[in-house]
Design an enzyme around this catalytic site. Structure first.
Site, mmCIF file in Angstrom:
data_model
loop_
_atom_site.group_PDB
_atom_site.id
_atom_site.type_symbol
_atom_site.label_atom_id
_atom_site.label_comp_id
_atom_site.label_asym_id
_atom_site.label_seq_id
_atom_site.Cartn_x
_atom_site.Cartn_y
_atom_site.Cartn_z
ATOM 1 N N ALA A 66 0.827 -1.212 0.000
ATOM 2 C CA ALA A 66 0.000 0.000 0.000
ATOM 3 C C ALA A 66 0.858 1.258 0.000
ATOM 4 O O ALA A 66 1.937 1.298 0.595
ATOM 5 C CB ALA A 66 -0.912 0.004 1.224
ATOM 6 N N GLY A 112 1.399 -5.692 0.770
ATOM 7 C CA GLY A 112 0.397 -5.964 -0.252
ATOM 8 C C GLY A 112 0.980 -6.456 -1.561
ATOM 9 O O GLY A 112 0.307 -7.144 -2.327
ATOM 10 N N GLU A 115 1.306 -10.049 -0.957
ATOM 11 C CA GLU A 115 -0.037 -10.620 -1.001
ATOM 12 C C GLU A 115 -0.533 -10.758 -2.441
ATOM 13 O O GLU A 115 -1.226 -11.718 -2.776
ATOM 14 C CB GLU A 115 -0.986 -9.771 -0.166
ATOM 15 C CG GLU A 115 -0.670 -9.896 1.311
ATOM 16 C CD GLU A 115 -1.428 -8.933 2.193
ATOM 17 O OE1 GLU A 115 -1.859 -9.358 3.275
ATOM 18 O OE2 GLU A 115 -1.584 -7.757 1.800
ATOM 19 N N GLU A 135 4.217 -5.554 7.998
ATOM 20 C CA GLU A 135 3.146 -4.866 8.704
ATOM 21 C C GLU A 135 3.253 -5.020 10.215
ATOM 22 O O GLU A 135 2.988 -4.088 10.970
ATOM 23 C CB GLU A 135 1.765 -5.377 8.247
ATOM 24 C CG GLU A 135 1.444 -5.049 6.816
ATOM 25 C CD GLU A 135 1.834 -6.130 5.826
ATOM 26 O OE1 GLU A 135 2.867 -6.810 6.039
ATOM 27 O OE2 GLU A 135 1.135 -6.282 4.820
#
Length: 184
Positions: A66, A112, A115, A135
């Site tokens: 992000a 992300g 991911e 994170e």
């Protein structure tokens, strides 16, 4: 006029999707997320596409997740809306494609971005690839499903370390060949 957020070329049945934010380590801002939510279903429907390759522009990063600069300027209401309505769709957009999707990873692949790679059918990592879910080092859990997805796709002993410890995994340096990484 700004640069496009992703680049797309289709040649000989291969769609090459390049995240095009190298100045931001190919981080995913809200607009790029919306564009990718539209793009992948469209590529799945195209008759001239047999396989999709996903990569990042430049050599520093595949994708660092992000866009934290953008996130810091957004309201709580906006973030709650995205968390409930956009993120659930984004965490399966690549995995929902019926055609094979290959992640070509070089440089940082974090949060992300990692991911996103977990949604791909195959991952190929360059020697400089670095995978992490950082994170937790910032006090929160991976929000795009990596906590459960990585356990379903990776060696259980290595996967158990990722979501809770912020472990960094580097592609093997001993081999100068690309590392094929469908499973750690």
């Amino acid at each position: 006029m700004s640069d496009p957020l992703y680049l797309l070329t289709v040649e000989d049945g291969v769609a090459l999707v390049t995240l095009n934010r190298p100045q931001a380590m190919n981080s995913i801002n809200r607009e790029l997320r919306l564009q990718l939510l539209e793009l992948f279903p469209l590529l799945d429907l195209r008759d001239d596409v047999n396989v999709i390759v996903l990569t990042g522009a430049g050599d520093k990063a595949f994708c660092t997740g992000a866009d934290l600069k953008e996130r810091s300027s957004r309201t709580t209401a906006d973030m709650v809306h995205d968390r409930h309505y956009m993120i659930p769709k984004f965490t399966v957009v690549v995995a929902s494609v019926s055609k094979p999707v290959i992640a070509a990873v070089k440089g940082y692949c974090m949060g992300g971005g990692f991911e996103l790679v977990l949604q791909c059918d195959i991952s190929i990592a360059a020697d400089n690839a670095i995978f992490a879910l950082p994170e937790v080092t910032h006090g929160f859990f991976p929000g795009g499903g990596a906590g459960s997805t990585v356990l379903g796709t990776a060696n259980v002993m290595r996967a158990a370390r990722l979501p809770d410890g912020g472990t960094v995994i580097e592609a093997p340096r001993a081999s100068r060949k690309s590392w094929i990484w469908p499973i750690f």
